[in-house]
Design an enzyme around this catalytic site. Sequence first.
Site, PDB file in Angstrom:
ATOM      1  N   ARG A 169      50.729  37.501  42.077  1.00  0.00           N
ATOM      2  CA  ARG A 169      49.929  36.280  41.880  1.00  0.00           C
ATOM      3  C   ARG A 169      49.914  35.885  40.393  1.00  0.00           C
ATOM      4  O   ARG A 169      49.678  36.717  39.515  1.00  0.00           O
ATOM      5  CB  ARG A 169      48.494  36.457  42.403  1.00  0.00           C
ATOM      6  CG  ARG A 169      47.610  37.328  41.524  1.00  0.00           C
ATOM      7  CD  ARG A 169      46.213  37.502  42.060  1.00  0.00           C
ATOM      8  NE  ARG A 169      45.390  36.315  41.986  1.00  0.00           N
ATOM      9  CZ  ARG A 169      44.068  36.347  41.813  1.00  0.00           C
ATOM     10  NH1 ARG A 169      43.420  37.503  41.691  1.00  0.00           N
ATOM     11  NH2 ARG A 169      43.376  35.235  41.760  1.00  0.00           N
ATOM     12  N   GLU A 209      30.586  44.302  35.191  1.00  0.00           N
ATOM     13  CA  GLU A 209      31.449  43.251  35.751  1.00  0.00           C
ATOM     14  C   GLU A 209      32.718  43.165  34.902  1.00  0.00           C
ATOM     15  O   GLU A 209      32.636  43.113  33.668  1.00  0.00           O
ATOM     16  CB  GLU A 209      30.679  41.925  35.686  1.00  0.00           C
ATOM     17  CG  GLU A 209      31.473  40.693  36.090  1.00  0.00           C
ATOM     18  CD  GLU A 209      30.703  39.391  35.788  1.00  0.00           C
ATOM     19  OE1 GLU A 209      29.635  39.435  35.120  1.00  0.00           O
ATOM     20  OE2 GLU A 209      31.201  38.326  36.198  1.00  0.00           O
ATOM     21  N   ALA A 229      37.188  35.954  43.045  1.00  0.00           N
ATOM     22  CA  ALA A 229      36.643  34.612  43.312  1.00  0.00           C
ATOM     23  C   ALA A 229      35.181  34.651  43.771  1.00  0.00           C
ATOM     24  O   ALA A 229      34.423  33.696  43.524  1.00  0.00           O
ATOM     25  CB  ALA A 229      37.493  33.907  44.360  1.00  0.00           C
ATOM     26  N   ARG A 289      38.837  29.303  31.181  1.00  0.00           N
ATOM     27  CA  ARG A 289      39.585  28.699  32.279  1.00  0.00           C
ATOM     28  C   ARG A 289      38.779  27.520  32.859  1.00  0.00           C
ATOM     29  O   ARG A 289      38.059  26.864  32.127  1.00  0.00           O
ATOM     30  CB  ARG A 289      39.919  29.778  33.304  1.00  0.00           C
ATOM     31  CG  ARG A 289      40.809  30.889  32.702  1.00  0.00           C
ATOM     32  CD  ARG A 289      41.132  31.983  33.695  1.00  0.00           C
ATOM     33  NE  ARG A 289      41.883  31.464  34.830  1.00  0.00           N
ATOM     34  CZ  ARG A 289      42.098  32.156  35.962  1.00  0.00           C
ATOM     35  NH1 ARG A 289      41.609  33.388  36.083  1.00  0.00           N
ATOM     36  NH2 ARG A 289      42.797  31.621  36.948  1.00  0.00           N
ATOM     37  N   TYR A 292      47.651  36.904  35.105  1.00  0.00           N
ATOM     38  CA  TYR A 292      47.200  38.271  35.406  1.00  0.00           C
ATOM     39  C   TYR A 292      48.210  39.355  35.022  1.00  0.00           C
ATOM     40  O   TYR A 292      47.915  40.543  35.152  1.00  0.00           O
ATOM     41  CB  TYR A 292      46.854  38.391  36.896  1.00  0.00           C
ATOM     42  CG  TYR A 292      45.740  37.458  37.310  1.00  0.00           C
ATOM     43  CD1 TYR A 292      44.437  37.671  36.879  1.00  0.00           C
ATOM     44  CD2 TYR A 292      45.994  36.337  38.115  1.00  0.00           C
ATOM     45  CE1 TYR A 292      43.410  36.806  37.227  1.00  0.00           C
ATOM     46  CE2 TYR A 292      44.977  35.467  38.483  1.00  0.00           C
ATOM     47  CZ  TYR A 292      43.688  35.708  38.029  1.00  0.00           C
ATOM     48  OH  TYR A 292      42.666  34.847  38.380  1.00  0.00           O
ATOM     49  N   ASN A 328      35.146  44.028  39.910  1.00  0.00           N
ATOM     50  CA  ASN A 328      35.771  42.734  39.679  1.00  0.00           C
ATOM     51  C   ASN A 328      35.663  41.985  41.002  1.00  0.00           C
ATOM     52  O   ASN A 328      36.493  42.182  41.894  1.00  0.00           O
ATOM     53  CB  ASN A 328      37.234  42.896  39.258  1.00  0.00           C
ATOM     54  CG  ASN A 328      37.872  41.549  38.952  1.00  0.00           C
ATOM     55  OD1 ASN A 328      37.299  40.500  39.287  1.00  0.00           O
ATOM     56  ND2 ASN A 328      39.037  41.559  38.338  1.00  0.00           N
ATOM     57  N   PRO A 333      38.815  39.779  46.381  1.00  0.00           N
ATOM     58  CA  PRO A 333      39.955  39.137  47.029  1.00  0.00           C
ATOM     59  C   PRO A 333      41.112  38.812  46.086  1.00  0.00           C
ATOM     60  O   PRO A 333      40.901  38.427  44.933  1.00  0.00           O
ATOM     61  CB  PRO A 333      39.364  37.844  47.600  1.00  0.00           C
ATOM     62  CG  PRO A 333      38.118  37.613  46.829  1.00  0.00           C
ATOM     63  CD  PRO A 333      37.593  38.974  46.484  1.00  0.00           C
ATOM     64  N   ASN A 334      42.297  39.012  46.602  1.00  0.00           N
ATOM     65  CA  ASN A 334      43.569  38.664  45.948  1.00  0.00           C
ATOM     66  C   ASN A 334      43.969  39.608  44.818  1.00  0.00           C
ATOM     67  O   ASN A 334      45.070  39.464  44.269  1.00  0.00           O
ATOM     68  CB  ASN A 334      43.555  37.212  45.435  1.00  0.00           C
ATOM     69  CG  ASN A 334      43.325  36.230  46.552  1.00  0.00           C
ATOM     70  OD1 ASN A 334      44.063  36.251  47.539  1.00  0.00           O
ATOM     71  ND2 ASN A 334      42.309  35.399  46.445  1.00  0.00           N
ATOM     72  N   HIS A 382      36.623  41.212  34.445  1.00  0.00           N
ATOM     73  CA  HIS A 382      37.635  40.211  34.811  1.00  0.00           C
ATOM     74  C   HIS A 382      38.866  40.440  33.964  1.00  0.00           C
ATOM     75  O   HIS A 382      38.749  40.629  32.740  1.00  0.00           O
ATOM     76  CB  HIS A 382      37.104  38.784  34.597  1.00  0.00           C
ATOM     77  CG  HIS A 382      35.901  38.519  35.422  1.00  0.00           C
ATOM     78  ND1 HIS A 382      35.963  38.310  36.780  1.00  0.00           N
ATOM     79  CD2 HIS A 382      34.589  38.490  35.100  1.00  0.00           C
ATOM     80  CE1 HIS A 382      34.738  38.151  37.241  1.00  0.00           C
ATOM     81  NE2 HIS A 382      33.885  38.259  36.247  1.00  0.00           N
TER      82      HIS A 382
HETATM   83  C1  DQA Z   1      39.312  37.234  38.119  1.00  0.00           C
HETATM   84  C2  DQA Z   1      38.910  35.822  37.675  1.00  0.00           C
HETATM   85  C3  DQA Z   1      38.422  35.019  38.880  1.00  0.00           C
HETATM   86  O1  DQA Z   1      38.041  33.723  38.463  1.00  0.00           O
HETATM   87  C4  DQA Z   1      39.503  34.896  39.914  1.00  0.00           C
HETATM   88  O2  DQA Z   1      39.031  34.232  41.051  1.00  0.00           O
HETATM   89  C5  DQA Z   1      40.124  36.204  40.276  1.00  0.00           C
HETATM   90  C6  DQA Z   1      40.316  37.221  39.237  1.00  0.00           C
HETATM   91  C7  DQA Z   1      39.922  38.037  36.937  1.00  0.00           C
HETATM   92  O3  DQA Z   1      40.030  39.248  37.093  1.00  0.00           O
HETATM   93  O4  DQA Z   1      40.307  37.468  35.928  1.00  0.00           O
HETATM   94  O5  DQA Z   1      40.565  36.393  41.392  1.00  0.00           O
HETATM   95  O6  DQA Z   1      38.135  37.918  38.514  1.00  0.00           O
END
Ligand code: DQA
Length: 141
Positions: free
Chosen positions: A17, A97, A76, A106, A22, A73, A9-10, A99
Amino acid sequence: MKILVINGPNLNMLGIREPDIYGKSTYSDLCEMIYTHAKQKGIEIEIYQSNHEGDLVTAIQNAYNVFDGIVINPAAYTHTSVALLDAMKAVGIRTVEVHISDVSKREDFRRISYVRAACEKTISGHGFTGYLEAIDYLLGD
Ligand code: DQA
């Protein structure tokens, strides 16, 4: 070699964002970067993004007997989803995985990853390059 890249998501909002966290590059910039890398490496890549947990579970299930590796990835859902962990364990596909940000630096809740237990490796805080590193890891490069 067929690799599935899954984004949660997102991540479709990259470029808009929280650019301080990011970066300013967009989701389509990310996809382009991944496709270019895959072409250079001579592998097949599919990229999937969803904001919905169940759809991500289905994408993992559908990868069974189709893909040799997954780069995920979960965004959240990393910090909440037993369903994603179970799907990854169910298919048993080699998974990395990723990120974009360094989740260890964080908020405390971002230090928890439910999916990590089903992943061979975690790459965090390397920006978009982390996806390419994950692909190279799966290729043994
Ligand atoms: C994320 C880190 C997560 O904590 C966050 O909710 C994201 C992006 C990252 O790519 O840094 O949406 O996975």
